[in-house]
Every structure is written in structure tokens, then in C-alpha cells.
Design an enzyme around this catalytic site. Sequence first.
Site, PDB file in Angstrom:
ATOM      1  N   ASN A  70     -12.846   2.760  -6.266  1.00 46.19           N
ATOM      2  CA  ASN A  70     -11.422   3.097  -6.360  1.00 46.19           C
ATOM      3  C   ASN A  70     -10.935   3.781  -5.091  1.00 46.19           C
ATOM      4  OD1 ASN A  70     -11.673   2.092  -8.887  1.00 46.19           O
ATOM      5  ND2 ASN A  70     -11.678   4.075  -9.928  1.00 46.19           N
ATOM      6  N   VAL A  71      -9.686   3.509  -4.766  1.00 48.76           N
ATOM      7  CA  VAL A  71      -9.104   4.118  -3.578  1.00 48.76           C
ATOM      8  C   VAL A  71      -8.230   5.322  -3.959  1.00 48.76           C
ATOM      9  CG1 VAL A  71      -9.287   2.045  -2.159  1.00 48.76           C
ATOM     10  CG2 VAL A  71      -7.257   2.363  -3.565  1.00 48.76           C
TER      11      VAL A  71
ATOM     12  N   TYR B 108       0.821  -1.219   0.000  1.00 48.72           N
ATOM     13  CA  TYR B 108       0.000   0.000   0.000  1.00 48.72           C
ATOM     14  C   TYR B 108       0.853   1.267   0.000  1.00 48.72           C
ATOM     15  CZ  TYR B 108      -4.215  -2.658   0.004  1.00 48.72           C
ATOM     16  OH  TYR B 108      -5.219  -3.508  -0.399  1.00 48.72           O
TER      17      TYR B 108
ATOM     18  N   HIS C 106     -14.762   1.425  -1.002  1.00 55.82           N
ATOM     19  CA  HIS C 106     -13.622   0.580  -0.606  1.00 55.82           C
ATOM     20  C   HIS C 106     -12.509   1.400   0.046  1.00 55.82           C
ATOM     21  CE1 HIS C 106     -14.938  -2.746  -3.693  1.00 55.82           C
ATOM     22  NE2 HIS C 106     -15.661  -2.759  -2.588  1.00 55.82           N
TER      23      HIS C 106
ATOM     24  N   CYS D 144      -0.054   7.085  15.819  1.00 58.36           N
ATOM     25  CA  CYS D 144      -1.311   7.755  15.487  1.00 58.36           C
ATOM     26  C   CYS D 144      -1.261   9.171  16.060  1.00 58.36           C
ATOM     27  CB  CYS D 144      -2.475   6.976  16.100  1.00 58.36           C
ATOM     28  SG  CYS D 144      -4.041   7.871  16.079  1.00 58.36           S
TER      29      CYS D 144
ATOM     30  N   ARG E  78       1.664   1.894  -3.602  1.00 58.36           N
ATOM     31  CA  ARG E  78       0.515   2.390  -4.389  1.00 58.36           C
ATOM     32  C   ARG E  78       0.096   3.781  -3.936  1.00 58.36           C
ATOM     33  NH1 ARG E  78      -3.783  -1.902  -3.716  1.00 58.36           N
ATOM     34  NH2 ARG E  78      -4.967  -0.561  -5.110  1.00 58.36           N
TER      35      ARG E  78
ATOM     36  N   SER F 182     -15.249  -4.751 -13.382  1.00 57.15           N
ATOM     37  CA  SER F 182     -15.386  -6.097 -13.940  1.00 57.15           C
ATOM     38  C   SER F 182     -16.637  -6.808 -13.448  1.00 57.15           C
ATOM     39  CB  SER F 182     -14.155  -6.930 -13.580  1.00 57.15           C
ATOM     40  OG  SER F 182     -14.039  -7.022 -12.172  1.00 57.15           O
TER      41      SER F 182
HETATM   42  C1  BJW Z   1     -11.570  -0.196 -18.757  1.00 53.88           C
HETATM   43  C2  BJW Z   1     -10.395   0.311 -19.139  1.00 53.88           C
HETATM   44  C3  BJW Z   1     -10.518   1.557 -19.828  1.00 53.88           C
HETATM   45  C4  BJW Z   1      -9.838  -1.516 -18.195  1.00 53.88           C
HETATM   46  N1  BJW Z   1     -11.760   2.076 -20.003  1.00 53.88           N
HETATM   47  N2  BJW Z   1     -12.788   0.222 -18.888  1.00 53.88           N
HETATM   48  C5  BJW Z   1     -19.186 -15.488  -3.225  1.00 53.88           C
HETATM   49  C6  BJW Z   1     -20.248 -14.870  -3.862  1.00 53.88           C
HETATM   50  C7  BJW Z   1     -20.526 -13.527  -3.654  1.00 53.88           C
HETATM   51  C8  BJW Z   1     -19.755 -12.765  -2.806  1.00 53.88           C
HETATM   52  C9  BJW Z   1     -18.689 -13.380  -2.165  1.00 53.88           C
HETATM   53  C10 BJW Z   1     -18.414 -14.713  -2.368  1.00 53.88           C
HETATM   54  N3  BJW Z   1     -17.315 -15.034  -1.601  1.00 53.88           N
HETATM   55  C11 BJW Z   1     -16.909 -13.915  -0.963  1.00 53.88           C
HETATM   56  C12 BJW Z   1     -17.731 -12.893  -1.285  1.00 53.88           C
HETATM   57  C13 BJW Z   1     -17.645 -11.472  -0.836  1.00 53.88           C
HETATM   58  C14 BJW Z   1     -16.445 -10.750  -1.415  1.00 53.88           C
HETATM   59  C15 BJW Z   1     -16.424 -10.940  -2.937  1.00 53.88           C
HETATM   60  O1  BJW Z   1     -17.097 -10.254  -3.689  1.00 53.88           O
HETATM   61  N4  BJW Z   1     -15.612 -11.862  -3.423  1.00 53.88           N
HETATM   62  C16 BJW Z   1     -15.552 -12.131  -4.853  1.00 53.88           C
HETATM   63  C17 BJW Z   1     -14.127 -12.363  -5.255  1.00 53.88           C
HETATM   64  C18 BJW Z   1     -16.494 -13.271  -5.169  1.00 53.88           C
HETATM   65  N5  BJW Z   1     -16.642  -9.338  -1.101  1.00 53.88           N
HETATM   66  C19 BJW Z   1     -16.227  -8.826   0.052  1.00 53.88           C
HETATM   67  O2  BJW Z   1     -15.603  -9.476   0.875  1.00 53.88           O
HETATM   68  C20 BJW Z   1     -16.622  -7.392   0.313  1.00 53.88           C
HETATM   69  N6  BJW Z   1     -17.271  -7.303   1.572  1.00 53.88           N
HETATM   70  C21 BJW Z   1     -18.459  -7.887   1.783  1.00 53.88           C
HETATM   71  O3  BJW Z   1     -19.041  -8.548   0.932  1.00 53.88           O
HETATM   72  O4  BJW Z   1     -18.981  -7.656   3.037  1.00 53.88           O
HETATM   73  C22 BJW Z   1     -20.238  -8.270   3.383  1.00 53.88           C
HETATM   74  C23 BJW Z   1     -21.452  -7.557   2.849  1.00 53.88           C
HETATM   75  C24 BJW Z   1     -22.610  -8.257   2.641  1.00 53.88           C
HETATM   76  C25 BJW Z   1     -23.755  -7.615   2.133  1.00 53.88           C
HETATM   77  C26 BJW Z   1     -23.734  -6.273   1.876  1.00 53.88           C
HETATM   78  C27 BJW Z   1     -22.588  -5.570   2.118  1.00 53.88           C
HETATM   79  C28 BJW Z   1     -21.450  -6.223   2.571  1.00 53.88           C
HETATM   80  C29 BJW Z   1     -15.374  -6.501   0.351  1.00 53.88           C
HETATM   81  C30 BJW Z   1     -14.746  -6.383  -0.983  1.00 53.88           C
HETATM   82  C31 BJW Z   1     -13.455  -5.558  -0.863  1.00 53.88           C
HETATM   83  C32 BJW Z   1     -12.740  -5.408  -2.191  1.00 53.88           C
HETATM   84  N7  BJW Z   1     -11.469  -4.809  -1.973  1.00 53.88           N
HETATM   85  C33 BJW Z   1     -10.632  -4.498  -3.140  1.00 53.88           C
HETATM   86  C34 BJW Z   1      -9.285  -3.944  -2.607  1.00 53.88           C
HETATM   87  C35 BJW Z   1      -9.463  -2.496  -2.112  1.00 53.88           C
HETATM   88  C36 BJW Z   1      -8.164  -1.883  -1.687  1.00 53.88           C
HETATM   89  C37 BJW Z   1      -7.130  -1.882  -2.793  1.00 53.88           C
HETATM   90  O5  BJW Z   1      -7.252  -1.138  -3.782  1.00 53.88           O
HETATM   91  O6  BJW Z   1      -6.151  -2.626  -2.669  1.00 53.88           O
HETATM   92  O7  BJW Z   1     -11.291  -3.545  -3.972  1.00 53.88           O
HETATM   93  S1  BJW Z   1     -10.370  -5.894  -4.238  1.00 53.88           S
HETATM   94  C38 BJW Z   1     -10.411  -4.936  -5.708  1.00 53.88           C
HETATM   95  O8  BJW Z   1     -11.539  -5.327  -6.522  1.00 53.88           O
HETATM   96  C39 BJW Z   1     -10.672  -3.493  -5.285  1.00 53.88           C
HETATM   97  C40 BJW Z   1     -11.652  -3.031  -6.322  1.00 53.88           C
HETATM   98  O9  BJW Z   1     -12.363  -1.903  -5.858  1.00 53.88           O
HETATM   99  C41 BJW Z   1     -12.490  -4.258  -6.547  1.00 53.88           C
HETATM  100  C42 BJW Z   1     -13.230  -4.246  -7.870  1.00 53.88           C
HETATM  101  O10 BJW Z   1     -12.361  -4.228  -8.950  1.00 53.88           O
HETATM  102  P1  BJW Z   1     -12.708  -3.388 -10.261  1.00 53.88           P
HETATM  103  O11 BJW Z   1     -12.706  -1.951  -9.945  1.00 53.88           O
HETATM  104  O12 BJW Z   1     -13.929  -3.935 -10.892  1.00 53.88           O
HETATM  105  O13 BJW Z   1     -11.399  -3.661 -11.159  1.00 53.88           O
HETATM  106  P2  BJW Z   1     -11.065  -4.916 -12.109  1.00 53.88           P
HETATM  107  O14 BJW Z   1      -9.604  -4.912 -12.319  1.00 53.88           O
HETATM  108  O15 BJW Z   1     -11.681  -6.150 -11.623  1.00 53.88           O
HETATM  109  O16 BJW Z   1     -11.800  -4.554 -13.480  1.00 53.88           O
HETATM  110  C43 BJW Z   1     -11.389  -3.467 -14.262  1.00 53.88           C
HETATM  111  C44 BJW Z   1     -12.400  -3.291 -15.385  1.00 53.88           C
HETATM  112  O17 BJW Z   1     -12.070  -2.107 -16.087  1.00 53.88           O
HETATM  113  C45 BJW Z   1     -12.420  -4.438 -16.415  1.00 53.88           C
HETATM  114  O18 BJW Z   1     -13.765  -4.837 -16.640  1.00 53.88           O
HETATM  115  C46 BJW Z   1     -11.815  -3.816 -17.672  1.00 53.88           C
HETATM  116  O19 BJW Z   1     -12.406  -4.302 -18.869  1.00 53.88           O
HETATM  117  C47 BJW Z   1     -12.137  -2.362 -17.475  1.00 53.88           C
HETATM  118  N8  BJW Z   1     -11.187  -1.434 -18.108  1.00 53.88           N
HETATM  119  N9  BJW Z   1      -9.336  -0.455 -18.823  1.00 53.88           N
HETATM  120  C48 BJW Z   1     -12.856   1.401 -19.547  1.00 53.88           C
HETATM  121  N10 BJW Z   1      -9.457   2.228 -20.295  1.00 53.88           N
END
Ligand code: BJW
Length: 230
Positions: free
Chosen positions: A89-90, A53, A106, A133, A56, A174
Site C-alpha cells: 500500500n502507498v 495521484y 510499492h 524540486c 489519491r 488479491s
Molecule cells: C479485503 C477487504 C476487507 C477487500 N478485508 N480483505 C506475468 C507473470 C508474472 C509477472 C508478470 C507478468 N507480466 C508482468 C509481470 C510483472 C508485473 C505483474 O505482476 N503483473 C501482473 C498484472 C501479472 N509486476 C511488476 O511489473 C512489478 N515489478 C516487477 O515485477 O519488477 C521485476 C522484478 C522481478 C523479480 C523480482 C522483483 C522484481 C511492479 C508492480 C507494481 C504494482 N503497482 C501497483 C500501483 C502502485 C501505485 C498505486 O497505488 O497506484 O501496486 S498496481 C496495484 O496492485 C498496487 C497494489 O499494491 C498492487 C496489488 O494490489 P492489492 O493490494 O492486492 O489489491 P487488490 O485490489 O488487487 O486486492 C484487494 C484484496 O483485498 C482482494 O483480494 C479483496 O478480497 C481484499 N479485500 N476488502 C480484507 N475489508
Amino acid sequence: MRNIVVLTGAGISAESGIDTFRDGGGLWERHRVEDVATPEAFARDPELVQRFYDMRRAAVQTKQPNAAHHALARLEAEWRGELLIVTQNVDDLHERAGASRVLHMHGTHLNAWCTACDARHRWTGTLIDKPPCPDCGEASLRPDVVWFGEMPYEMERIYAALRGADLFVAIGTSGAVYPAAGFVQDASQLGARTLELNLARSQGSHWFDESRQGPATQLVPQWVEEMLAG
Ligand code: BJW
């Protein structure tokens, strides 16, 4: 059409030079999620996680908002109804482009969170050196980001906005991570039209009423022009 909720993901910042997670060459190809983005990973090896982190946090401060961030800020300024940007996004590129109604579900790179006293502080430097802190003096600061298994921020405000939305737009995400990946179905069931703007079709494309493919720096300004032209 008055109320718009925009969900953004890593793809909107890709053309600013910030890595996405799941694209070829993305962060999760070079770092295992289980090693750097869970509370268990932090408990096991805090130095590895802080280094990831710190690197980044430093990088993001050298990046600039792109045409897609600027177009959304323009829409916020000129749209006559409500517009809320929910970002996964962070980075702070929406704010640096001039947007003010932004929820970081996030967390943010530029905050540190004290796990001893629960205070949050703006933080631009490193954490690996275990700084105290500013409030309680404990060396218990962690990145203020949401890891897998943790509850995302602002969920009540997000669901309230989805309930009132006429249009839900997802940009550069995604659809792999919940709960954000489920917002399109929630919004749809609540009566909103849904639109996806992404470089390629995503895992969740079939849930949207319309999906447009192309780089965010082209698609987002085009869409904003359409919206403002009425
Ligand atoms: C372009 C482009 C260009 C490229 N122009 N486009 C089974 C089923 C369902 C859920 C779960 C499960 N098992 C576990 C879970 C829950 C889990 C989860 O979802 N897991 C999955 C892997 C299945 N989720 C959690 O644990 C979350 N908490 C939770 O669910 O709590 C309980 C709850 C219950 C009910 C209600 C509420 C809460 C927490 C999730 C935390 C995610 N954290 C991260 C890290 C953050 C810190 C850091 O930055 O390091 O967040 S992981 C990472 O993924 C980050 C992102 O915000 C997140 C999403 O990624 P994003 O933004 O979609 O990026 P990419 O890379 O995946 O996609 C990029 C896209 O851009 C692509 O589509 C490209 O095509 C496109 N692109 N260039 C336009 N130029």
C-alpha cells in the site's frame, strides 16, 4: 514461532475508505492501468497521471487507520520475536496506527521523487502544477510509487526477512501482482507456515497452509489476540 513477516494489500485499508484496485468498483474499473500506472503512461500523458495521484494523495490524508492497522501495531509492540510488515500500500495508515517496522515495496503517496537529481521529498500537496524540486530546482517530480515494469523497493530486505520467517501472513491482497504474489511460495519453500486473511478466497489461496475469510477489521484483531495469548 519467533519471526513473522506480514504482507498487506489494499484490503487492509478498504474499511478506512481507501479504494482497492481489483474489487467491484475498485480503481482499475474506473481507470485503465495502462493509462495511469506505467512509466509509459507517465511519459505519454503526465498530466493525467499526476491528476490521478494528486487526487489519491489528497484523499489518503483524510483517512484514518482502522482496527486491523491498530492490531498489527499492537502485535509489533508486544510480540517477543521479530515482526516485519511489508506493505504494497502507498498509504501511511500502518505508521499512523503506530507501527514502525514497515517496508513500502510499492512506494508511498506522501513522497515525491525527482527524476533529475534522484532526491526524494515528503510531499503532501499537488504535483500537477510542476513544482520545482527543493534540491535541484528542476520541475521533474513524480509520485514515488512503483508502476508496472518498475522494480519494487526493498527487495533485498524483504527476501532476507522471508528467509528467516517462521510465519508468513498475507492480509487483504488479491495475489495478482508479482513479485508480492510469489512471497507465499517463497516463504513456504523456505520453511515458514503461511496464513491468508482476506475478505474472500484470493487467486493465491491454495498456496497457503490456512486461509480465513472475513473483513480485516475482524480477522486481524482476532488473529493478533491468538498470537499474543500464546
Ligand atoms: C479485503 C477487504 C476487507 C477487500 N478485508 N480483505 C506475468 C507473470 C508474472 C509477472 C508478470 C507478468 N507480466 C508482468 C509481470 C510483472 C508485473 C505483474 O505482476 N503483473 C501482473 C498484472 C501479472 N509486476 C511488476 O511489473 C512489478 N515489478 C516487477 O515485477 O519488477 C521485476 C522484478 C522481478 C523479480 C523480482 C522483483 C522484481 C511492479 C508492480 C507494481 C504494482 N503497482 C501497483 C500501483 C502502485 C501505485 C498505486 O497505488 O497506484 O501496486 S498496481 C496495484 O496492485 C498496487 C497494489 O499494491 C498492487 C496489488 O494490489 P492489492 O493490494 O492486492 O489489491 P487488490 O485490489 O488487487 O486486492 C484487494 C484484496 O483485498 C482482494 O483480494 C479483496 O478480497 C481484499 N479485500 N476488502 C480484507 N475489508
